[in-house]
Design a protein around this motif. Structure first.
Motif, PDB file in Angstrom:
ATOM      1  N   LYS A 116       9.214  -1.487  -7.088  1.00 27.30           N
ATOM      2  CA  LYS A 116      10.213  -0.900  -6.198  1.00 27.30           C
ATOM      3  C   LYS A 116       9.767   0.472  -5.700  1.00 27.30           C
ATOM      4  O   LYS A 116       9.951   0.814  -4.531  1.00 27.30           O
ATOM      5  N   ALA A 117       9.195   1.275  -6.595  1.00 28.50           N
ATOM      6  CA  ALA A 117       8.734   2.607  -6.202  1.00 28.50           C
ATOM      7  C   ALA A 117       7.633   2.513  -5.147  1.00 28.50           C
ATOM      8  O   ALA A 117       7.616   3.270  -4.164  1.00 28.50           O
ATOM      9  N   LEU A 118       6.720   1.557  -5.325  1.00 31.26           N
ATOM     10  CA  LEU A 118       5.649   1.368  -4.351  1.00 31.26           C
ATOM     11  C   LEU A 118       6.202   0.913  -3.008  1.00 31.26           C
ATOM     12  O   LEU A 118       5.777   1.376  -1.945  1.00 31.26           O
ATOM     13  N   ARG A 120       9.058   1.510  -1.743  1.00 23.49           N
ATOM     14  CA  ARG A 120       9.847   2.561  -1.089  1.00 23.49           C
ATOM     15  C   ARG A 120       8.998   3.751  -0.651  1.00 23.49           C
ATOM     16  O   ARG A 120       9.487   4.626   0.063  1.00 23.49           O
ATOM     17  N   TYR A 121       7.745   3.803  -1.083  1.00 26.73           N
ATOM     18  CA  TYR A 121       6.907   4.956  -0.768  1.00 26.73           C
ATOM     19  C   TYR A 121       6.619   5.008   0.727  1.00 26.73           C
ATOM     20  O   TYR A 121       6.083   4.076   1.305  1.00 26.73           O
ATOM     21  N   GLY A 122       6.970   6.107   1.348  1.00 21.89           N
ATOM     22  CA  GLY A 122       6.832   6.223   2.794  1.00 21.89           C
ATOM     23  C   GLY A 122       5.439   6.592   3.271  1.00 21.89           C
ATOM     24  O   GLY A 122       5.175   6.575   4.475  1.00 21.89           O
ATOM     25  N   GLY A 123       4.540   6.941   2.350  1.00 20.77           N
ATOM     26  CA  GLY A 123       3.221   7.395   2.759  1.00 20.77           C
ATOM     27  C   GLY A 123       2.257   6.297   3.141  1.00 20.77           C
ATOM     28  O   GLY A 123       1.208   6.568   3.736  1.00 20.77           O
ATOM     29  N   PHE A 124       2.576   5.045   2.812  1.00 20.76           N
ATOM     30  CA  PHE A 124       1.643   3.961   3.119  1.00 20.76           C
ATOM     31  C   PHE A 124       1.487   3.734   4.620  1.00 20.76           C
ATOM     32  O   PHE A 124       0.387   3.556   5.128  1.00 20.76           O
TER      33      PHE A 124
END
Length: 235
Positions: A116-118, A120-124
């Motif tokens: 879930k954290a991955l 939601r990460y906006g940097g990708f």
């Protein structure tokens, strides 16, 4: 099954497909540093900087100038004495060498805390990676929303990978099921896999597998921290 990769930097060979100028293979350690240079260059671009010296870029990246110049030679960028590097051009060259000019669609298997954290990460997205799907086998989780994605049933892995065009998969799974899911992902045609599973996975030739072993990285960090605290033991 022949190829086995056990950690992010465990392979002594150049990265498969990691070709720089004139098709030159880039060593894994240099590839890792190129990502750091790219991050520094992106910051410089955001600040409106047009040119940067090797000394300044090396300092911002935490490496020596000689290491930076050698690494950049792999991507065909040599700079100009007294002038330095053109930031936008160098940024584009490194991105191309790393394959970031391609359309990378990423699926995450495992919708636990890490998955879930991955997702939601906006940097990708800003780095060229589009998260297109997330899977889980827990029917209490399937159908729930993670960011803008809806969790798909792991039983539908193959058709969803095909429908979304996913060409990279992240495994955020327990060790017991990781190999079986990895095999299914490969059979579905995906050839680039990043695994957070605490187990060594076996993949056939032609599949790029990178493993993130958090425990190993923490152990290495503890070793260096101990040496920093006890400098007399470093001799």
């Amino acid at each position: 099954m022949e190829q086995m990769v056990t950690s992010l930097d465990s392979s002594p060979e150049a990265v498969p497909g990691g070709a720089g100028a004139a098709g030159k293979q880039i060593p894994p350690a240099a590839v890792a540093r190129l990502t750091i240079y790219l991050r520094a260059l992106t910051t410089l671009l955001a600040d409106g900087v047009d040119r940067v010296s090797s000394e300044s870029l090396a300092e911002a990246s935490g490496v020596s100038s000689s290491t930076l110049r050698k690494d950049l030679s792999y991507v065909g960028s040599y700079g100009t004495r007294g002038v330095g590097y053109e930031v936008q051009y160098l940024n584009r060259n490194i991105a191309a060498a790393l394959g970031l000019t391609h359309d990378w669609k990423v699926a995450i298997v495992g919708a636990g805390n890490l998955g879930k954290a991955l997702a939601r990460y906006g940097g990708f997205e800003s780095r060229g990676f589009d998260i297109v799907a997330i899977f889980d086998a827990d029917q209490m989780v399937v159908g729930s929303e993670v960011g803008w994605l809806r969790v798909s049933d792991a039983a539908d892995l193959e058709p969803v990978l095909q429908r979304t065009g996913a060409n990279m998969v992240v495994l955020a799974l327990p060790a017991a099921v990781a190999q079986g899911v990895c095999d299914r992902v490969i059979a579905a045609g995906v050839r680039s896999i990043l695994s957070f599973a605490p187990v060594m996975l076996q993949v056939p030739p032609g599949v790029n597998l990178r493993k993130v072993d958090m425990a190993t990285e923490l152990q290495i960090l503890a070793y260096h921290a101990q040496r920093a605290q006890d400098p007399e033991d470093a001799d």
